[in-house]
Design a protein around this motif. Structure first.
Motif, PDB file in Angstrom:
ATOM      1  N   ASN A  73       0.985  -1.091   0.033  1.00 29.00           N
ATOM      2  CA  ASN A  73       0.022   0.103  -0.049  1.00 29.00           C
ATOM      3  C   ASN A  73       0.977   1.281  -0.001  1.00 29.00           C
ATOM      4  OD1 ASN A  73      -2.313  -1.233   0.112  1.00 29.00           O
ATOM      5  ND2 ASN A  73      -2.510  -1.377   2.315  1.00 29.00           N
ATOM      6  N   ILE A  74       0.569   2.125  -1.059  1.00 30.19           N
ATOM      7  CA  ILE A  74       1.408   3.284  -1.224  1.00 30.19           C
ATOM      8  C   ILE A  74       0.393   4.707  -1.182  1.00 30.19           C
ATOM      9  CG2 ILE A  74       3.254   2.332  -2.083  1.00 30.19           C
ATOM     10  CD1 ILE A  74       2.454   3.228  -4.691  1.00 30.19           C
ATOM     11  N   ASP A  75       0.943   5.578  -0.724  1.00 30.68           N
ATOM     12  CA  ASP A  75       0.213   7.115  -0.900  1.00 30.68           C
ATOM     13  C   ASP A  75       0.987   8.097  -1.150  1.00 30.68           C
ATOM     14  OD1 ASP A  75      -1.463   9.220  -0.546  1.00 30.68           O
ATOM     15  OD2 ASP A  75      -2.080   8.878   1.516  1.00 30.68           O
ATOM     16  N   PRO A  76       1.447   8.421  -2.484  1.00 29.95           N
ATOM     17  CA  PRO A  76       2.144   9.335  -2.976  1.00 29.95           C
ATOM     18  C   PRO A  76       2.012  10.675  -2.421  1.00 29.95           C
ATOM     19  CG  PRO A  76       1.842   7.863  -4.788  1.00 29.95           C
ATOM     20  CD  PRO A  76       0.899   7.452  -3.464  1.00 29.95           C
ATOM     21  N   GLU A  77       0.455  10.870  -2.223  1.00 30.81           N
ATOM     22  CA  GLU A  77       0.080  12.230  -1.843  1.00 30.81           C
ATOM     23  C   GLU A  77       0.770  12.672  -0.356  1.00 30.81           C
ATOM     24  OE1 GLU A  77      -1.282  14.718  -3.204  1.00 30.81           O
ATOM     25  OE2 GLU A  77      -1.113  13.657  -5.256  1.00 30.81           O
ATOM     26  N   ARG A  78       1.019  11.569   0.362  1.00 33.27           N
ATOM     27  CA  ARG A  78       1.951  11.904   1.639  1.00 33.27           C
ATOM     28  C   ARG A  78       3.172  12.510   1.569  1.00 33.27           C
ATOM     29  NH1 ARG A  78       1.760   7.122   5.757  1.00 33.27           N
ATOM     30  NH2 ARG A  78       2.621   8.765   6.962  1.00 33.27           N
ATOM     31  N   THR A  79       4.134  11.938   0.331  1.00 32.94           N
ATOM     32  CA  THR A  79       5.203  12.531  -0.012  1.00 32.94           C
ATOM     33  C   THR A  79       5.303  13.970  -0.637  1.00 32.94           C
ATOM     34  OG1 THR A  79       6.169  10.344  -0.193  1.00 32.94           O
ATOM     35  CG2 THR A  79       7.183  12.133  -1.626  1.00 32.94           C
ATOM     36  N   ARG A  80       4.221  14.164  -1.548  1.00 30.37           N
ATOM     37  CA  ARG A  80       4.117  15.497  -2.217  1.00 30.37           C
ATOM     38  C   ARG A  80       3.535  16.401  -1.137  1.00 30.37           C
ATOM     39  NH1 ARG A  80       2.547  17.554  -7.069  1.00 30.37           N
ATOM     40  NH2 ARG A  80       0.910  18.991  -6.869  1.00 30.37           N
ATOM     41  N   ALA A  81       2.812  16.133  -0.077  1.00 28.86           N
ATOM     42  CA  ALA A  81       2.510  17.228   0.822  1.00 28.86           C
ATOM     43  C   ALA A  81       3.725  17.583   1.541  1.00 28.86           C
ATOM     44  CB  ALA A  81       1.416  16.611   1.755  1.00 28.86           C
ATOM     45  N   LYS A  82       4.571  16.708   1.861  1.00 32.71           N
ATOM     46  CA  LYS A  82       5.727  17.060   2.543  1.00 32.71           C
ATOM     47  C   LYS A  82       6.507  17.936   1.713  1.00 32.71           C
ATOM     48  CE  LYS A  82       5.719  13.386   6.114  1.00 32.71           C
ATOM     49  NZ  LYS A  82       6.174  14.064   7.495  1.00 32.71           N
ATOM     50  N   PHE A  83       6.959  17.294   0.601  1.00 35.66           N
ATOM     51  CA  PHE A  83       7.782  18.244  -0.119  1.00 35.66           C
ATOM     52  C   PHE A  83       7.091  19.732  -0.557  1.00 35.66           C
ATOM     53  CE2 PHE A  83       9.948  14.337  -2.194  1.00 35.66           C
ATOM     54  CZ  PHE A  83      10.995  14.602  -1.443  1.00 35.66           C
ATOM     55  N   ILE A  84       5.714  19.775  -0.744  1.00 33.55           N
ATOM     56  CA  ILE A  84       5.228  21.157  -1.007  1.00 33.55           C
ATOM     57  C   ILE A  84       5.571  22.009   0.248  1.00 33.55           C
ATOM     58  CG2 ILE A  84       3.038  22.237  -0.807  1.00 33.55           C
ATOM     59  CD1 ILE A  84       1.767  20.113  -2.845  1.00 33.55           C
ATOM     60  N   ALA A  85       5.432  21.394   1.475  1.00 35.58           N
ATOM     61  CA  ALA A  85       5.786  22.250   2.565  1.00 35.58           C
ATOM     62  C   ALA A  85       7.141  22.713   2.708  1.00 35.58           C
ATOM     63  CB  ALA A  85       5.562  21.499   4.143  1.00 35.58           C
ATOM     64  N   MET A  86       8.186  21.648   2.387  1.00 31.26           N
ATOM     65  CA  MET A  86       9.614  21.935   2.261  1.00 31.26           C
ATOM     66  C   MET A  86       9.993  23.073   1.268  1.00 31.26           C
ATOM     67  SD  MET A  86      12.450  18.802   1.773  1.00 31.26           S
ATOM     68  CE  MET A  86      11.345  17.949   3.122  1.00 31.26           C
ATOM     69  N   TRP A  87       9.330  22.952   0.067  1.00 30.23           N
ATOM     70  CA  TRP A  87       9.542  23.883  -1.126  1.00 30.23           C
ATOM     71  C   TRP A  87       8.705  25.074  -1.012  1.00 30.23           C
ATOM     72  CZ3 TRP A  87       8.878  19.049  -4.699  1.00 30.23           C
ATOM     73  CH2 TRP A  87       9.862  18.337  -4.584  1.00 30.23           C
TER      74      TRP A  87
END
Length: 211
Positions: free
Chosen positions: A18-32
């Protein structure tokens, strides 16, 4: 189809894991600092993800390539935390299915993946089942070790060739439509596994493909 199938090639993320790429995307959005679209365009242009997924750059090079877009002072560990956030879990029922399936078919794993994720999901296999990932399959094929990835034709041809598999006797299960199309173009049988479809819907309790 079922009467012909002797070999099954499984994708990992979205099929077994099970994966959720949106979790990674959300963290990168905050970081960027909210400049996600601009950063993603740069990442694609620079082939950062493609190069990491095919082993052309190391994990440290991958971190540094993404870190340059982050807030000043962001630690490298924040990249790891964001990148790994997409990995959720491997349901026990998926492992039960895989173990049964290998009693009736030659089974293989073919995944677009990377050096940072591999030890994490490998540990999920062993922690959940007491067995290594490799014990579930006759062969494990990971993009970052092969130097090629899906949906490129050569990775499918490689798996077929080194294992002596006939395309018409082989089933490929993946959650990405572009990968399904690429496999089908080679004559491989395919199942596009997207919700609400799960492995348990494809195989019977004894591990055979449903008619």
């Amino acid at each position: 189809m079922n009467a012909l199938i002797q070999n099954i090639i499984f994708d990992l993320g979205g099929v077994i894991l099970n994966i959720d790429p949106e979790r990674t995307r959300a963290k990168f959005i905050a970081m960027w600092n909210g400049k996600a679209e601009e950063v993603y365009r740069n990442i694609v242009r620079e082939n950062i993800l493609e190069d990491y997924e095919t082993g052309r750059i190391s994990t440290d090079e991958f971190r540094q390539a993404l870190l340059k877009y982050a807030h000043p002072g962001t630690p490298p560990s924040a990249i790891d935390d964001a990148w790994n956030a997409m990995l959720l879990d491997i349901p026990a029922e998926n492992l039960t299915v895989l173990w049964k399936v290998k009693e009736h078919y030659r089974t293989f794993l073919l995944s677009n993946t990377n050096a940072m994720h591999t030890p994490l999901y490998s540990a999920m296999f062993s922690n959940k089942s007491g067995k290594s990932m490799e014990e579930f399959f006759e062969g494990v094929f990971l993009s970052h070790k092969l130097g090629m990835n899906k949906p490129h034709r050569e990775i499918f041809e490689y798996v077929l060739q080194v294992n002596g598999l006939r395309p018409d006797e082989t089933l490929f299960i993946d959650d990405a439509e572009e990968n399904i199309r690429a496999a089908a173009a080679l004559g491989i049988q395919t199942i596009h596994l997207i919700p609400p479809l799960h492995l348990q819907n494809i195989f019977s309790k004894d591990g055979r493909l449903h008619n």
